[in-house]
Design an enzyme around this catalytic site. Sequence first.
Site, PDB file in Angstrom:
ATOM      1  CG  HIS A   1      37.239  42.478  36.243  1.00 26.89           C
ATOM      2  ND1 HIS A   1      37.057  41.835  37.436  1.00 26.89           N
ATOM      3  CD2 HIS A   1      37.374  43.797  36.524  1.00 26.89           C
ATOM      4  CE1 HIS A   1      37.073  42.734  38.413  1.00 26.89           C
ATOM      5  NE2 HIS A   1      37.262  43.924  37.886  1.00 26.89           N
TER       6      HIS A   1
ATOM      7  CG  ASP B   1      38.996  51.011  33.976  1.00 27.14           C
ATOM      8  OD1 ASP B   1      38.408  51.883  34.622  1.00 27.14           O
ATOM      9  OD2 ASP B   1      39.751  50.173  34.488  1.00 27.14           O
TER      10      ASP B   1
HETATM   11  N1  CMC Z   1      44.151  41.477  26.286  1.00 31.89           N
HETATM   12  C1  CMC Z   1      44.656  40.310  25.823  1.00 31.89           C
HETATM   13  N2  CMC Z   1      44.741  39.189  26.553  1.00 31.89           N
HETATM   14  C2  CMC Z   1      44.310  39.245  27.821  1.00 31.89           C
HETATM   15  C3  CMC Z   1      43.777  40.429  28.373  1.00 31.89           C
HETATM   16  C4  CMC Z   1      43.699  41.575  27.561  1.00 31.89           C
HETATM   17  N3  CMC Z   1      43.189  42.711  28.037  1.00 31.89           N
HETATM   18  N4  CMC Z   1      43.429  40.204  29.655  1.00 31.89           N
HETATM   19  C5  CMC Z   1      43.745  38.927  29.913  1.00 31.89           C
HETATM   20  N5  CMC Z   1      44.275  38.339  28.804  1.00 31.89           N
HETATM   21  C6  CMC Z   1      44.705  36.937  28.673  1.00 31.89           C
HETATM   22  C7  CMC Z   1      45.976  36.699  29.468  1.00 31.89           C
HETATM   23  O1  CMC Z   1      47.120  36.880  28.648  1.00 31.89           O
HETATM   24  C8  CMC Z   1      45.798  35.252  29.885  1.00 31.89           C
HETATM   25  O2  CMC Z   1      46.111  34.436  28.790  1.00 31.89           O
HETATM   26  P1  CMC Z   1      46.722  32.951  29.037  1.00 31.89           P
HETATM   27  O3  CMC Z   1      45.691  32.198  29.808  1.00 31.89           O
HETATM   28  O4  CMC Z   1      46.937  32.428  27.662  1.00 31.89           O
HETATM   29  O5  CMC Z   1      47.987  33.166  29.816  1.00 31.89           O
HETATM   30  C9  CMC Z   1      44.294  35.126  30.131  1.00 31.89           C
HETATM   31  O6  CMC Z   1      43.682  36.143  29.307  1.00 31.89           O
HETATM   32  C10 CMC Z   1      43.902  35.332  31.585  1.00 31.89           C
HETATM   33  O7  CMC Z   1      44.379  36.607  31.995  1.00 31.89           O
HETATM   34  P2  CMC Z   1      45.088  36.936  33.370  1.00 31.89           P
HETATM   35  O8  CMC Z   1      46.054  38.056  33.150  1.00 31.89           O
HETATM   36  O9  CMC Z   1      45.605  35.685  33.989  1.00 31.89           O
HETATM   37  O10 CMC Z   1      43.851  37.432  34.205  1.00 31.89           O
HETATM   38  P3  CMC Z   1      43.906  38.274  35.507  1.00 31.89           P
HETATM   39  O11 CMC Z   1      42.637  37.979  36.217  1.00 31.89           O
HETATM   40  O12 CMC Z   1      45.169  38.057  36.251  1.00 31.89           O
HETATM   41  O13 CMC Z   1      43.943  39.792  34.975  1.00 31.89           O
HETATM   42  C11 CMC Z   1      43.321  41.940  34.266  1.00 31.89           C
HETATM   43  C12 CMC Z   1      42.849  40.615  34.888  1.00 31.89           C
HETATM   44  C13 CMC Z   1      42.193  42.967  34.398  1.00 31.89           C
HETATM   45  C14 CMC Z   1      44.537  42.488  35.045  1.00 31.89           C
HETATM   46  C15 CMC Z   1      43.698  41.723  32.801  1.00 31.89           C
HETATM   47  O14 CMC Z   1      42.581  41.239  32.094  1.00 31.89           O
HETATM   48  C16 CMC Z   1      44.248  42.979  32.142  1.00 31.89           C
HETATM   49  O15 CMC Z   1      45.440  43.275  32.269  1.00 31.89           O
HETATM   50  N6  CMC Z   1      43.376  43.759  31.415  1.00 31.89           N
HETATM   51  C17 CMC Z   1      43.790  45.008  30.836  1.00 31.89           C
HETATM   52  C18 CMC Z   1      43.860  46.086  31.903  1.00 31.89           C
HETATM   53  C19 CMC Z   1      42.479  46.545  32.362  1.00 31.89           C
HETATM   54  O16 CMC Z   1      41.614  46.825  31.545  1.00 31.89           O
HETATM   55  N7  CMC Z   1      42.313  46.667  33.696  1.00 31.89           N
HETATM   56  C20 CMC Z   1      41.091  47.185  34.299  1.00 31.89           C
HETATM   57  C21 CMC Z   1      40.368  46.192  35.153  1.00 31.89           C
HETATM   58  S1  CMC Z   1      38.704  46.748  35.549  1.00 31.89           S
HETATM   59  C22 CMC Z   1      38.909  48.121  36.579  1.00 31.89           C
HETATM   60  C23 CMC Z   1      39.495  47.806  37.902  1.00 31.89           C
HETATM   61  O17 CMC Z   1      38.870  47.064  38.674  1.00 31.89           O
HETATM   62  O18 CMC Z   1      40.569  48.335  38.199  1.00 31.89           O
END
Ligand code: CMC
Length: 429
Positions: free
Chosen positions: A306, A364
């Site tokens: 998240h 989710d």
């Molecule tokens: N699986 C594997 N690696 C992950 C995941 C994941 N689900 N989420 C983040 N990472 C890694 C990402 O690759 C990054 O690695 P590095 O630092 O080596 O580049 C690190 O963790 C930080 O992630 P980020 O993408 O920079 O974090 P963010 O804050 O931009 O993204 C997120 C948050 C929710 C979009 C992301 O965690 C994600 O895509 N999760 C899966 C989709 C999901 O479950 N979304 C629902 C969110 S909750 C409901 C809502 O509010 O909509």
Amino acid sequence: MADKTAKLHLNGQDYDLPILSPTKGPDVLDIRKLYGQADVFTYDPGFTSTASCVSTITFIDGDKGELWYRGYPIEQLAAKSCYLEVCYLLLYGELPTEAQMDDFRARVTRHTMVHEQMHNFFRGFRRDAHPMATMVGVVGAMSAFYHDSTDVNDEWQREVAAIRLIAKLPTIAAMAYKYSIGQPFVYPQNDLDYASNFLNMCFSVPAEKYEVNPALARAMDRIFTLHADHEQNASTSTVRLAGSVGANPFACIAAGIACLWGPAHGGANQACLEMLREIGTVDRIPEYIAKAKDKSDPFKLMGFGHRVYKNFDPRATVMKESADEVLDLLGVGDNPTLQVAKELEKIALEDEYFIEKKLYPNVDFYSGIILEAMGLPTSMFTPIFALSRTVGWIAQWKEMIGDPQNKIGRPRQLYVGSDRRDYVDLKAR
Ligand code: CMC
């Protein structure tokens, strides 16, 4: 709010930047005058360090895993309140008295039907349309059916639009579902509570009596409550951005629904369940964990991580309890998808990669499990998120319109394209 200032030293000049103090959370540097004074922009893609508005509605502490609506912790609201009361709280700022609650419930209940002509509108969609696609269109089309509540400058019209949206979204979501499976639409039944009415519109058919299970209605109501608002997330910011230019409320909510559909946002609940099905059996989990860690593979574990919660998602904690209750009640704990979910959660929580990056199951992850157990198809997961979040979007939209600081949302950019150049005729290129 500003009793402190920060100094910015730039190109030999000093600038005072007011520091605003919130009720809770980190201080906020006020840079509104920066461009005018110093001729410089700030750069913050993804808004990771930028507050886009002042709000009194929802507070999140991502490190502590806290979520409050109007100051009330989500755990207390999920345990003691109900969705309609939470709607009142989000919209009007305080918990209602009994009389206020009765009045609000009656107002919402009397708006649950949609204009009969809208039935024809549904029939214009392809039968196999995703319910979210249908919802984006139908909610946007509400502005063509309810002309008397589109004037955003009229407080009464804003109020009527708010009630209409909260009341009709379950009807529209259920109709989108019924249409997609070829069953007749079910009219709302106003002697049922909000969640029971939604379940009835999804599951009953004219040929057979359908009794809503009160425990499942309670679980559904809790899903609505947990999704009701989440401060300035992508879809809420979309609604605010659309609203900032004076777009009508139905158009703004349609924009929010379109944004929510993305798999990194509300679409994650569908994507998560589909991922669990693809994994299929517990022995394949390590393969998917390895894919999630592999930088050359775009795969992410859906339902994990998240932007704001870096400890745990408090909604997920409540949702997990609810999932256990629903699975017990329905006696489906041995369903293979759910077995994979439980094992995946266990393995990921012990894995160094997920621990180090603070990736926990989010709301989710568990909501999909409950909805699957209730018999809803994955395509309905995001519509249920959308109908729950509608009240949050409206509360934020109303707050924005009432805010004297409100301005058209218009970010600037760091331009790195070509410098000025002269047009060259086609033949001369
Ligand atoms: N699986 C594997 N690696 C992950 C995941 C994941 N689900 N989420 C983040 N990472 C890694 C990402 O690759 C990054 O690695 P590095 O630092 O080596 O580049 C690190 O963790 C930080 O992630 P980020 O993408 O920079 O974090 P963010 O804050 O931009 O993204 C997120 C948050 C929710 C979009 C992301 O965690 C994600 O895509 N999760 C899966 C989709 C999901 O479950 N979304 C629902 C969110 S909750 C409901 C809502 O509010 O909509």
